[in-house]
Design an enzyme around this catalytic site. Structure first.
Site, PDB file in Angstrom:
ATOM      1  N   SER A 284     -65.589 -36.127 -31.989  1.00 46.71           N
ATOM      2  CA  SER A 284     -64.860 -37.313 -32.450  1.00 46.71           C
ATOM      3  C   SER A 284     -65.793 -38.486 -32.704  1.00 46.71           C
ATOM      4  O   SER A 284     -66.871 -38.589 -32.118  1.00 46.71           O
ATOM      5  CB  SER A 284     -63.826 -37.724 -31.412  1.00 46.71           C
ATOM      6  OG  SER A 284     -62.942 -36.672 -31.143  1.00 46.71           O
TER       7      SER A 284
HETATM    8  N1  SAH Z   1     -63.486 -33.464 -27.001  1.00 46.54           N
HETATM    9  C1  SAH Z   1     -64.269 -32.833 -28.031  1.00 46.54           C
HETATM   10  C2  SAH Z   1     -63.535 -32.773 -29.331  1.00 46.54           C
HETATM   11  C3  SAH Z   1     -63.664 -31.408 -29.913  1.00 46.54           C
HETATM   12  S1  SAH Z   1     -62.622 -30.991 -31.273  1.00 46.54           S
HETATM   13  C4  SAH Z   1     -65.650 -33.459 -28.148  1.00 46.54           C
HETATM   14  O1  SAH Z   1     -65.938 -34.438 -27.441  1.00 46.54           O
HETATM   15  O2  SAH Z   1     -66.462 -32.967 -28.914  1.00 46.54           O
HETATM   16  C5  SAH Z   1     -61.280 -30.184 -30.457  1.00 46.54           C
HETATM   17  C6  SAH Z   1     -61.575 -28.908 -29.744  1.00 46.54           C
HETATM   18  O3  SAH Z   1     -60.298 -28.436 -29.266  1.00 46.54           O
HETATM   19  C7  SAH Z   1     -62.131 -27.773 -30.594  1.00 46.54           C
HETATM   20  O4  SAH Z   1     -63.318 -27.307 -30.028  1.00 46.54           O
HETATM   21  C8  SAH Z   1     -61.036 -26.707 -30.550  1.00 46.54           C
HETATM   22  O5  SAH Z   1     -61.521 -25.372 -30.539  1.00 46.54           O
HETATM   23  C9  SAH Z   1     -60.330 -27.034 -29.248  1.00 46.54           C
HETATM   24  N2  SAH Z   1     -58.960 -26.535 -29.113  1.00 46.54           N
HETATM   25  C10 SAH Z   1     -57.978 -26.437 -30.036  1.00 46.54           C
HETATM   26  N3  SAH Z   1     -56.856 -25.925 -29.501  1.00 46.54           N
HETATM   27  C11 SAH Z   1     -57.124 -25.696 -28.182  1.00 46.54           C
HETATM   28  C12 SAH Z   1     -56.381 -25.167 -27.088  1.00 46.54           C
HETATM   29  N4  SAH Z   1     -55.116 -24.763 -27.207  1.00 46.54           N
HETATM   30  N5  SAH Z   1     -56.989 -25.060 -25.881  1.00 46.54           N
HETATM   31  C13 SAH Z   1     -58.282 -25.475 -25.714  1.00 46.54           C
HETATM   32  N6  SAH Z   1     -59.034 -25.969 -26.715  1.00 46.54           N
HETATM   33  C14 SAH Z   1     -58.475 -26.089 -27.928  1.00 46.54           C
END
Ligand code: SAH
Length: 220
Positions: A69
């Site tokens: 993000s």
């Molecule tokens: N907090 C992260 C943002 C990553 S983007 C950072 O600081 O980089 C969101 C992430 O959520 C992705 O890696 C995606 O694979 C994950 N995601 C999506 N659905 C999910 C679920 N049901 N359970 C766990 N992770 C999930």
């Protein structure tokens, strides 16, 4: 790192500039959030080729179609949590691990869940190498929460789904705060704060955001 032929620009200075120019003028005033954002080495959470852009004012790709993000969004969500050191926080969507590292730096005990194996493994190893011992990682569908370690004082979801996952509401402590993007269409959500107090839930909306999909039982 010794032996690196192209030394990177001063990352600490980039970080301080990010805090001064992207966070403070836009209403991030929580000292713990500002201090954490000023010290977590964001450039180590992005692919090597993108390191020079790590402190810019936008999200970046982290592989597998996912993103880290924008710094402001990480700070804004961290501030909305109104967390105190020692609290237990559950994060859904580990991704790069950056948000988890910021929360750990704020003194929280972090439980973070990622559904993509490759991302989970890379990030778990990185967090270990950086000695973030307050962060526990899990490979699973995070919309189901982490029932064995519930309840959590705080819950943060960093991927956007169509609804507020019921298991997460159940695993939120009372009192407790959850921050998550919720949207009827993909890639466009409202940032929602859910408060639990005396057995009741209160919801407030905090503006439009755009996260990658939350995929799972209680997601897309
Ligand atoms: N907090 C992260 C943002 C990553 S983007 C950072 O600081 O980089 C969101 C992430 O959520 C992705 O890696 C995606 O694979 C994950 N995601 C999506 N659905 C999910 C679920 N049901 N359970 C766990 N992770 C999930």
């Amino acid at each position: 790192m010794s032996g690196n032929p192209k030394p990177l620009p001063d990352m600490r200075r980039n970080r301080e500039r990010m805090v001064r120019q992207q966070l403070m003028p836009r209403g991030i005033s929580d000292e713990a959030v500002l201090a954490a954002m000023g010290c977590v080495p964001r450039h180590l959470f992005v692919q090597e080729a993108l390191r020079a852009q790590a402190y810019e004012d936008h999200p970046l790709p982290i592989g597998n179609g996912q993103t880290i993000s924008q710094p402001f969004i990480v700070a804004f969500m961290s501030q909305l949590l109104e967390a105190k050191p020692g609290m237990r926080v559950l994060e859904i969507g580990t991704g790069s691990g950056y948000q988890a590292a910021v929360l750990a730096e704020m003194g929280l005990d972090v439980y973070t869940v990622e559904r993509i194996r490759e991302i989970y493994q890379t990030t778990r190893d990185l967090l270990r190498a950086l000695r973030y011992t307050r962060i526990r990682c899990r490979l699973d569908d995070g919309t189901l929460g982490w029932p064995e370690s519930a309840p959590f004082d705080r819950i943060i979801v960093t991927a956007g789904g169509p609804e507020i996952p019921v298991p997460l509401v159940e695993q939120l402590a009372d009192p407790g705060v959850m921050v998550l993007p919720v949207g009827v269409s993909r890639r466009s959500q409202e940032l929602v704060v859910v408060r639990k107090r005396d057995g009741k839930l209160f919801r407030s909306n905090r503006g439009g955001v755009s996260f990658v999909d939350l995929v799972g039982c209680h997601g897309w």
